[in-house]
Design a protein around this motif. Structure first.
Motif, short mmCIF file in Angstrom:
data_model
loop_
_atom_site.label_atom_id
_atom_site.label_comp_id
_atom_site.label_asym_id
_atom_site.label_seq_id
_atom_site.Cartn_x
_atom_site.Cartn_y
_atom_site.Cartn_z
N ASN A 74 0.71 -6.58 2.17
CA ASN A 74 0.05 -7.05 0.79
C ASN A 74 0.87 -7.26 -0.27
O ASN A 74 2.15 -6.99 -0.01
N TRP A 127 1.36 -5.50 -2.75
CA TRP A 127 1.88 -4.28 -3.63
C TRP A 127 3.33 -3.97 -2.72
O TRP A 127 4.04 -3.61 -3.31
N VAL A 145 -1.10 4.14 -6.14
CA VAL A 145 -1.84 2.69 -5.82
C VAL A 145 -2.79 3.20 -4.66
O VAL A 145 -3.98 2.53 -4.78
N THR A 146 -2.66 3.88 -3.80
CA THR A 146 -3.45 4.51 -2.83
C THR A 146 -4.73 5.10 -3.19
O THR A 146 -5.92 4.75 -2.94
N GLY A 164 -6.70 2.55 -5.08
CA GLY A 164 -7.84 1.95 -4.37
C GLY A 164 -8.72 2.63 -3.73
O GLY A 164 -9.76 1.85 -3.28
N SER A 165 -8.65 3.71 -3.29
CA SER A 165 -9.81 4.63 -2.86
C SER A 165 -10.89 4.70 -3.61
O SER A 165 -12.01 4.54 -3.41
N LYS A 177 -11.50 2.94 -6.31
CA LYS A 177 -12.10 1.42 -6.55
C LYS A 177 -13.37 1.21 -5.40
O LYS A 177 -14.25 0.70 -5.65
#
Length: 198
Positions: free
Chosen positions: A137, A139, A172-173, A176-177, A179
Motif C-alpha cells: 500500500n 504507506w 498507522v495500524t 486503521g483499526s 477507522k
C-alpha cells in the motif's frame, strides 16, 4: 526426515553456501523456506525478515533461531543456530591462518572483488523478490522510500530508523483499526433501526 535434522541440514547448507551472509542470504532463504519446504508464505517470510532485521545481531543467525523456534521450539532454535554458524566458524578459522600472508596476492584480491559483486547481486535479487509482498500500500511505499532517504542520504543511524518506523507502524495500524471500527458501527443495521425509533 526428522524435523531437527532437517532444520540443521537446511541452515548448515545456507551457512556454507551463502556468499556475503546476512541480507545476501535472503534469496536462498526465500527459495528454501517458501518454495521448497513450504514452511511459510511470502507474507510470513517478509514479517520474519522485518523482525530479524530489527533485532541486534547477525540477520542470518536471528533468522535461523526464529525459524527453528517456530518449527520445533527451543531445541529447534538451538539446532538451527548451530547449523548456520558452524560453516562460517570453521572457514574463518582456516582462512584466518593464511589471509595475512595472502592479503596482497592478486588472485586473492580478485576473488574477493568477485565475491563482493556476487553478494551485491544477491541483495538485489532479495529486494526484487520481496518488494511485492512488502510494498502492498501507499504507506509501505512511503515508509520504504523515507527509510532509504534517512539512511542512505542523511546518514541517520539505522537503529533510530527502525525504531521510528516501528512506532509509526503501530500508530498507522491502530488508526486503521479504529477507522474500520467506526465505519462498521455506522453501517450496523441494528443502529439504523434504533435510530428510527422502532
Amino acid at each position: 526426515m526428522n524435523v531437527l535434522l532437517e532444520l540443521f541440514t537446511v541452515f548448515f547448507k545456507l551457512g556454507a553456501f551463502t556468499i556475503g551472509g546476512g541480507i545476501a542470504m535472503l534469496p536462498l532463504l526465500q527459495n528454501t523456506l517458501i518454495e521448497e519446504k513450504k514452511w511459510f508464505t511470502k507474507e510470513e517470510f517478509v514479517d520474519i525478515v522485518a523482525v530479524c532485521q530489527s533485532l541486534p545481531g547477525v540477520v542470518a543467525v536471528n533468522m535461523a533461531t526464529y525459524v527453528g523456534f517456530k518449527k520445533k521450539g527451543l531445541i529447534g532454535s538451538i539446532v538451527s543456530t548451530i547449523g548456520v554458524v558452524i560453516p562460517s566458524f570453521v572457514l574463518i578459522l582456516i582462512i584466518a591462518r593464511g589471509i595475512t600472508a595472502l592479503g596482497d596476492n592478486g588472485t586473492v584480491m580478485g576473488a574477493m572483488a568477485g565475491l563482493r559483486a556476487a553478494a551485491l547481486g544477491m541483495v538485489a535479487v532479495a529486494l526484487i523478490q520481496l518488494a511485492p509482498s512488502a510494498l502492498k500500500n501507499i504507506w509501505a511505499i512511503l515508509a520504504a522510500a523515507t527509510a532509504f532517504v534517512l539512511i542512505a542520504l542523511l546518514n541517520v543511524n539505522t537503529a533510530y530508523v527502525i525504531l521510528l518506523f516501528a512506532v509509526l507502524g503501530i500508530i498507522v495500524t491502530l488508526a486503521g483499526s479504529r477507522k474500520a471500527a467506526v465505519a462498521a458501527s455506522s453501517n450496523d443495521p441494528e443502529d439504523e433501526e434504533g435510530g428510527d425509533g422502532k
